[in-house]
Design a protein around this motif. Structure first.
Motif, PDB file in Angstrom:
ATOM      1  N   MET A   1       3.404 -11.073  10.654  1.00 47.88           N
ATOM      2  CA  MET A   1       2.003 -10.857  11.034  1.00 47.88           C
ATOM      3  C   MET A   1       1.116 -10.942   9.807  1.00 47.88           C
ATOM      4  O   MET A   1       1.425 -10.392   8.758  1.00 47.88           O
ATOM      5  N   LEU A   2       0.010 -11.653   9.904  1.00 50.82           N
ATOM      6  CA  LEU A   2      -0.916 -11.788   8.791  1.00 50.82           C
ATOM      7  C   LEU A   2      -1.679 -10.499   8.584  1.00 50.82           C
ATOM      8  O   LEU A   2      -1.909  -9.726   9.505  1.00 50.82           O
ATOM      9  N   LYS A   3      -2.103 -10.293   7.332  1.00 50.17           N
ATOM     10  CA  LYS A   3      -2.877  -9.093   7.044  1.00 50.17           C
ATOM     11  C   LYS A   3      -4.148  -9.059   7.866  1.00 50.17           C
ATOM     12  O   LYS A   3      -4.619  -8.012   8.269  1.00 50.17           O
ATOM     13  N   GLU A  22     -12.428   1.413   2.380  1.00 51.44           N
ATOM     14  CA  GLU A  22     -12.744   0.163   3.064  1.00 51.44           C
ATOM     15  C   GLU A  22     -12.660  -1.011   2.109  1.00 51.44           C
ATOM     16  O   GLU A  22     -12.070  -2.055   2.425  1.00 51.44           O
ATOM     17  N   SER A  23     -13.266  -0.867   0.934  1.00 53.19           N
ATOM     18  CA  SER A  23     -13.322  -1.982  -0.010  1.00 53.19           C
ATOM     19  C   SER A  23     -11.931  -2.349  -0.514  1.00 53.19           C
ATOM     20  O   SER A  23     -11.593  -3.532  -0.638  1.00 53.19           O
ATOM     21  N   TYR A  24     -11.095  -1.341  -0.791  1.00 50.79           N
ATOM     22  CA  TYR A  24      -9.750  -1.621  -1.294  1.00 50.79           C
ATOM     23  C   TYR A  24      -8.905  -2.372  -0.268  1.00 50.79           C
ATOM     24  O   TYR A  24      -8.234  -3.354  -0.593  1.00 50.79           O
ATOM     25  N   GLU A  27     -10.325  -5.972   0.557  1.00 51.89           N
ATOM     26  CA  GLU A  27     -10.019  -6.947  -0.492  1.00 51.89           C
ATOM     27  C   GLU A  27      -8.607  -7.504  -0.364  1.00 51.89           C
ATOM     28  O   GLU A  27      -8.317  -8.606  -0.825  1.00 51.89           O
ATOM     29  N   GLU A  28      -7.728  -6.743   0.278  1.00 54.94           N
ATOM     30  CA  GLU A  28      -6.357  -7.188   0.500  1.00 54.94           C
ATOM     31  C   GLU A  28      -6.210  -8.005   1.778  1.00 54.94           C
ATOM     32  O   GLU A  28      -5.108  -8.425   2.135  1.00 54.94           O
ATOM     33  N   GLY A  29      -7.301  -8.201   2.491  1.00 60.20           N
ATOM     34  CA  GLY A  29      -7.273  -9.039   3.687  1.00 60.20           C
ATOM     35  C   GLY A  29      -7.100  -8.308   4.993  1.00 60.20           C
ATOM     36  O   GLY A  29      -6.933  -8.939   6.045  1.00 60.20           O
ATOM     37  N   VAL A 112      -3.006   4.944  -2.513  1.00 55.97           N
ATOM     38  CA  VAL A 112      -3.194   4.987  -1.060  1.00 55.97           C
ATOM     39  C   VAL A 112      -2.974   3.607  -0.465  1.00 55.97           C
ATOM     40  O   VAL A 112      -2.374   3.452   0.604  1.00 55.97           O
ATOM     41  N   LEU A 113      -3.458   2.580  -1.164  1.00 50.48           N
ATOM     42  CA  LEU A 113      -3.268   1.204  -0.702  1.00 50.48           C
ATOM     43  C   LEU A 113      -1.786   0.865  -0.617  1.00 50.48           C
ATOM     44  O   LEU A 113      -1.330   0.278   0.384  1.00 50.48           O
TER      45      LEU A 113
END
Length: 243
Positions: A1-3, A22-24, A27-29, A112-113
């Motif tokens: 599954m794609l991000k 949200e931004s983090y 940015e990872e898709g 967290v990411l």
């Protein structure tokens, strides 16, 4: 599954924290949606399917622990609880409610990411397995239940299914594979692989309690997962003795 197919819900009454997370993740898709209250989150959850929820414990109105408990009763969505307290009691209660992870403010957003990515992979893998017809499931007998190790679920004789979190599954499998042998809490902590939270003796006890409830064991007289006081836990075939 794609991000880009993965959805994350951030629930926090702090706009700064919401925007940071949200931004983090964006940015990872990942597709990221946020809510300020549990009530707003429930509306979103009724309309969409999410892979991960980053949930603040202290929310106005319904708190994060209550929402966690309600979600876990019907869903295996990944849940990371976020709180400003570094209190073991809060962490234990969160795990008892069914959370997968627990982070304290102030937190490192990159950490967290990383935790979120691992949890999303687990959730998506479990969903894919549940949709796949497994001709020869790998089953372990647990009393009147079967532990399906391919889907990581408990299956009762009437075919009803009880979902297991990653920690519950690994702990139950470790006990089953060492049937008849007492495992110390230290040994059990070592069996919980790839954990990103720090397991403690109390964490093991909490997970054992959750597993017993899912196996419908009498907490005052467990027949399968036996407490060996001062040592650890033992898995045994159930017997019909009076406790």
């Amino acid at each position: 599954m794609l991000k880009s197919d993965s959805k994350i819900l951030i629930v926090d009454d702090s706009s700064v924290i919401r925007e940071t997370l949200e931004s983090y993740f964006a940015e990872e898709g990942y597709t990221v949606i946020s809510a300020e209250t549990a009530e707003a989150a429930e509306l979103l959850l009724s309309e969409q399917e999410f892979d991960l929820i980053l949930l603040d414990i202290r929310l106005p109105g319904k708190d994060g622990l209550t929402l966690t408990r309600e979600l876990r009763s019907r869903s295996e969505v990944g849940i990371i609880l976020v709180t400003g307290k570094q209190d073991d009691i809060d962490r234990i209660i969160g795990l008892e409610c069914g959370a997968d992870e627990y982070v304290c403010k102030p937190f490192n957003a990159r950490e967290v990411l990383a935790r979120g990515k691992n949890l999303i992979r687990r959730v998506q893998k479990q969903r894919e397995l549940s949709k796949t017809v497994v001709e020869e499931p790998v089953l372990q007998t647990i009393g009147t239940w079967q532990l399906d190790t391919s889907r990581r679920v408990l299956v009762k004789s009437d075919r009803s299914v009880s979902q297991l979190t990653e920690g519950e599954f690994q702990l139950l499998l470790a006990l089953k594979m060492s049937e008849g042998t007492v495992l110390t809490r230290d040994q059990l902590m070592d069996r919980i692989k790839n954990r990103t939270w720090n397991a403690t003796d109390r964490t093991i006890d909490v997970l054992i309690g959750r597993i017993r409830r899912k196996l419908s064991e009498d907490p005052l007289c467990p027949q399968m997962i036996i407490t060996v006081h001062g040592v650890g836990y033992l898995f045994s075939h159930p017997v019909q003795d009076d406790c």
